[in-house]
Design a protein around this motif. Structure first.
Motif, PDB file in Angstrom:
ATOM      1  N   GLN A  49      37.082  19.950  26.174  1.00 29.77           N
ATOM      2  CA  GLN A  49      37.045  20.758  27.393  1.00 29.77           C
ATOM      3  C   GLN A  49      36.221  20.070  28.484  1.00 29.77           C
ATOM      4  OE1 GLN A  49      35.557  24.612  26.428  1.00 29.77           O
ATOM      5  NE2 GLN A  49      36.905  24.838  24.662  1.00 29.77           N
ATOM      6  N   THR A  50      35.085  19.545  28.102  1.00 31.87           N
ATOM      7  CA  THR A  50      34.222  18.886  29.085  1.00 31.87           C
ATOM      8  C   THR A  50      34.869  17.618  29.624  1.00 31.87           C
ATOM      9  OG1 THR A  50      32.374  19.706  27.754  1.00 31.87           O
ATOM     10  CG2 THR A  50      31.843  18.180  29.510  1.00 31.87           C
ATOM     11  N   TYR A  51      35.692  16.972  28.804  1.00 31.08           N
ATOM     12  CA  TYR A  51      36.433  15.804  29.297  1.00 31.08           C
ATOM     13  C   TYR A  51      37.418  16.211  30.388  1.00 31.08           C
ATOM     14  CZ  TYR A  51      39.873  12.069  29.441  1.00 31.08           C
ATOM     15  OH  TYR A  51      40.740  11.090  29.869  1.00 31.08           O
ATOM     16  N   LEU A  52      38.101  17.341  30.209  1.00 28.68           N
ATOM     17  CA  LEU A  52      38.988  17.838  31.263  1.00 28.68           C
ATOM     18  C   LEU A  52      38.203  18.198  32.511  1.00 28.68           C
ATOM     19  CD1 LEU A  52      41.453  20.185  29.321  1.00 28.68           C
ATOM     20  CD2 LEU A  52      41.917  17.908  30.222  1.00 28.68           C
ATOM     21  N   LEU A  53      36.973  18.589  32.353  1.00 32.26           N
ATOM     22  CA  LEU A  53      36.153  19.013  33.485  1.00 32.26           C
ATOM     23  C   LEU A  53      35.614  17.828  34.280  1.00 32.26           C
ATOM     24  CD1 LEU A  53      35.228  21.811  34.535  1.00 32.26           C
ATOM     25  CD2 LEU A  53      33.084  21.434  33.323  1.00 32.26           C
ATOM     26  N   THR A  54      35.355  16.709  33.610  1.00 30.80           N
ATOM     27  CA  THR A  54      34.713  15.567  34.265  1.00 30.80           C
ATOM     28  C   THR A  54      35.586  14.321  34.325  1.00 30.80           C
ATOM     29  OG1 THR A  54      33.725  14.838  32.168  1.00 30.80           O
ATOM     30  CG2 THR A  54      32.462  16.400  33.505  1.00 30.80           C
ATOM     31  N   VAL A  62      43.608  17.776  38.423  1.00 34.35           N
ATOM     32  CA  VAL A  62      42.519  18.699  38.098  1.00 34.35           C
ATOM     33  C   VAL A  62      41.198  18.193  38.654  1.00 34.35           C
ATOM     34  CG1 VAL A  62      41.219  19.722  36.196  1.00 34.35           C
ATOM     35  CG2 VAL A  62      43.705  19.604  36.073  1.00 34.35           C
ATOM     36  N   LEU A  63      40.962  16.885  38.560  1.00 35.22           N
ATOM     37  CA  LEU A  63      39.689  16.340  39.030  1.00 35.22           C
ATOM     38  C   LEU A  63      39.566  16.362  40.545  1.00 35.22           C
ATOM     39  CD1 LEU A  63      39.240  13.281  36.624  1.00 35.22           C
ATOM     40  CD2 LEU A  63      38.159  15.520  36.505  1.00 35.22           C
ATOM     41  N   ARG A  64      40.687  16.480  41.246  1.00 37.08           N
ATOM     42  CA  ARG A  64      40.617  16.583  42.704  1.00 37.08           C
ATOM     43  C   ARG A  64      40.177  17.963  43.177  1.00 37.08           C
ATOM     44  NH1 ARG A  64      45.825  13.376  45.309  1.00 37.08           N
ATOM     45  NH2 ARG A  64      45.313  11.298  44.494  1.00 37.08           N
TER      46      ARG A  64
END
Length: 389
Positions: free
Chosen positions: A146-151, A223-225
């Motif tokens: 999850q944190t990988y998807l966040l960052t 997502v990161l944008r």
């Protein structure tokens, strides 16, 4: 021989917990049993129950998953701490699969408190270390993804999860009594991962290699944008599966604000990827992107050791600072004067002194006197002759 349709099965939420602990999706588990994904979803939500041979095969598969997962309540428990601490394994995203009927990504936390096995009431409580290890073993692998998807950074994701669990171990009495310890750790990991101070660290200035799959790379970049608040809200609601009030509470926002963030995030994703305008498809794609990366979490004993080292370091630093402050105070008291010394008064102006003459132009009287002296000046020996008056 006909198989008995009354084969015992765990509860619906325990079935889902065992599947998520084995890092399996509903589609993968349905493929093993030869049923459709919708059927597996109905079994895990409790809307339907398997019958006949499917029930028998499902029960055996769940039993094998339970053996792989390992039950911390099995076997004698030896006290590893001076005082045992009980912990309630609260629900994390227990309504994620039933709310939208989609495949949940790796679990963000405990889906439900596991059912009490027979005779568990006569066994000793879990110690603090055993309860922490159980929480870490269940939450850490999914939380890293999850944190990988966040960052979008693998190393930062592992560091954030490890730092969150170190903080949880440092405050374990508070976390153990929390109604949802998995949510406590998840919030700490997300806050650490989204800290703006990471941009000043040299190890995180360069971007990491993106995913190998092009579709995964486009989705992760989209997502990161998003702004961090919208990104976190989208991950918690469409990725983890929390409902809107829980998402708003974890992001420290009101429910209307969380709803606006979610709508703006979905609109931004749909503008670039129109095929993901359906929240269910977006939910599945986030799970696939998170599962595609091989992210490993540290062992729980290493995390506990790191937390204890950090606590010792700060304790010793506080002691050293206190000793230095006491030494400085003692030195000041030793060298300070013991009696009052009045200050030296400033100088006073002396009156009656004639002003200091500075060179300047001659007056008319002074010029006449100078001309007279020059005119009457004698040259040669005569100038030494005395004059009788």
């Amino acid at each position: 021989m006909k198989r008995s349709p009354d084969t015992p099965l765990p509860g619906p939420k325990e079935r889902r917990r065992l599947r998520e602990a084995a890092s399996l999706t509903q589609a993968q588990l349905a493929g093993r049993l030869g049923v459709r994904e919708e059927t597996m979803r109905a079994w895990e939500s409790g809307r339907k129950a398997p019958r006949g041979r499917k029930r028998e095969a499902y029960a055996k598969l769940l039993a094998s998953l339970k053996q792989q997962d390992g039950d911390p309540l099995k076997g004698p428990l030896q006290a590893e701490q001076a005082a045992p601490v009980t912990v309630r394994l609260g629900a994390g995203a227990h309504d994620a699969g039933t709310r939208r009927g989609t495949v949940s990504p790796e679990p963000a936390g405990f889906t439900q408190a596991p059912p009490t096995p027979p005779g568990a009431a006569d066994r000793p409580y879990l110690t603090a270390a055993q309860a922490f290890d159980a929480l870490y073993a269940f939450c850490a692998p999914a939380l890293v993804r999850q944190t990988y998807l966040l960052t979008g950074r693998r190393e930062l994701a592992r560091e954030s999860v490890e730092r969150a669990f170190q903080l949880a171990w440092d405050r374990w009495p508070e976390v153990a009594r929390d109604p949802e310890p998995s949510g406590w750790v998840r919030a700490a990991a997300h806050e650490w991962a989204l800290s703006p101070w990471h941009r000043f660290r040299p190890r995180y200035r360069k971007p990491e290699p993106p995913p190998a799959n092009e579709s995964d790379r486009i989705l992760l970049d989209t997502v990161l944008r998003l702004p961090p608040p919208q990104r976190r809200t989208l991950l918690l609601y469409d990725g983890v599966g929390l409902d809107l009030p829980e998402t708003a509470a974890e992001t420290e926002a009101s429910t209307p604000a969380a709803a606006h963030r979610l709508m703006h995030a979905r609109a931004a994703v749909a503008a670039r990827l129109p095929e993901l305008s359906d929240p269910g498809l977006l939910h599945e794609r986030l799970a696939e992107v998170a599962s595609a990366e091989r992210l490993r979490a540290a062992k729980p004993d290493e995390v506990r050791a790191g937390s204890e080292r950090r606590a010792r370091f700060w304790t010793r630093s506080a002691i050293a600072f206190t000793v230095a402050l006491i030494g400085t105070t003692a030195l000041t008291l030793h060298t300070a004067p013991t009696h009052y010394e009045p200050p030296v008064p400033s100088g006073e102006k002396v009156r009656g002194v004639p002003p200091r003459v500075a060179p300047g132009p001659l007056s008319e009287k002074e010029r006449k006197l100078r001309a007279k002296l020059r005119k009457e000046l004698l040259h040669g020996p005569e100038r030494l002759a005395p004059r009788a008056e």
